[in-house]
Design an enzyme around this catalytic site. Structure first.
Site, PDB file in Angstrom:
ATOM      1  N   TYR A   1       3.678   0.411   6.400  1.00 33.18           N
ATOM      2  CA  TYR A   1       2.480   1.094   5.775  1.00 33.18           C
ATOM      3  C   TYR A   1       3.206   1.752   4.435  1.00 33.18           C
ATOM      4  O   TYR A   1       2.626   1.512   3.222  1.00 33.18           O
ATOM      5  CB  TYR A   1       2.305   2.428   6.376  1.00 33.18           C
TER       6      TYR A   1
ATOM      7  N   ALA B   1       5.559   0.094   2.695  1.00 29.13           N
ATOM      8  CA  ALA B   1       5.930  -1.037   1.857  1.00 29.13           C
ATOM      9  C   ALA B   1       4.684  -1.369   1.321  1.00 29.13           C
ATOM     10  O   ALA B   1       4.347  -1.280  -0.049  1.00 29.13           O
ATOM     11  CB  ALA B   1       6.367  -1.990   2.728  1.00 29.13           C
ATOM     12  N   ALA B   2       3.451  -1.371   1.951  1.00 30.16           N
ATOM     13  CA  ALA B   2       2.242  -1.689   1.322  1.00 30.16           C
ATOM     14  C   ALA B   2       1.980  -0.621   0.165  1.00 30.16           C
ATOM     15  O   ALA B   2       1.443  -0.950  -0.721  1.00 30.16           O
ATOM     16  CB  ALA B   2       1.295  -1.575   2.362  1.00 30.16           C
ATOM     17  N   LYS B   3       1.994   0.652   0.525  1.00 31.13           N
ATOM     18  CA  LYS B   3       1.787   1.663  -0.379  1.00 31.13           C
ATOM     19  C   LYS B   3       2.612   1.610  -1.604  1.00 31.13           C
ATOM     20  O   LYS B   3       2.290   2.094  -2.746  1.00 31.13           O
ATOM     21  CB  LYS B   3       1.779   3.010   0.241  1.00 31.13           C
TER      22      LYS B   3
END
Length: 140
Positions: free
Chosen positions: A47, A49-51
């Protein structure tokens, strides 16, 4: 990644051509303090890393879209009372709240107020910013 990053990318890709033609627009992405810290608040690295990628995308798009009078910003919340966070164990929630000077979780209204500001004329000279809406969580 499909929800937390790809959706942001594809949404921007869909709206940018029309905004560029009109030479105006506002894009406001939702990031997370997890993306700034380099690790999930409760160990969810994927999460984070995605944000973090949403933050990088926001800054990159701000540079690319700026010449067309398009602003691109993101709101970066900390713990917010939503359906997603309602499953947190009471101990985990207490641990997060202890790190927040305001001592409470954010509300959807708190996040919406920041988005409304970034969409307003008053924010016309703000671009490439990642606005923490976090009760002081990222104060350092």
């Amino acid at each position: 990644m499909a929800i937390d990053l790809n959706s942001v990318f594809f949404c921007a890709k869909a709206v940018l051509p029309g905004m560029m033609d009109r030479r105006c627009g506002r894009i406001i992405n939702i990031a997370s303090v997890a993306g700034k810290r380099g690790g999930g608040l409760l160990g969810n690295s994927c999460y984070a890393a995605a944000k973090g990628a949403v933050i990088a995308l926001t800054k990159g798009l701000a540079r690319e879209a700026g010449p067309f009078d398009i602003t691109v910003n993101a709101v970066s919340p900390a713990l917010t009372d939503t359906e997603m966070t309602s499953v947190l164990a009471p101990q985990a929630r207490a641990q997060l709240l202890a790190q927040m000077p305001l001592g409470r979780a954010g509300t959807p209204r708190d996040i919406a107020a920041a988005v409304c500001f970034l969409a307003s004329a008053e924010a016309g000279f703000v671009t490439g910013e990642i606005m923490d809406v976090d009760g002081g969580f990222m104060r350092d």
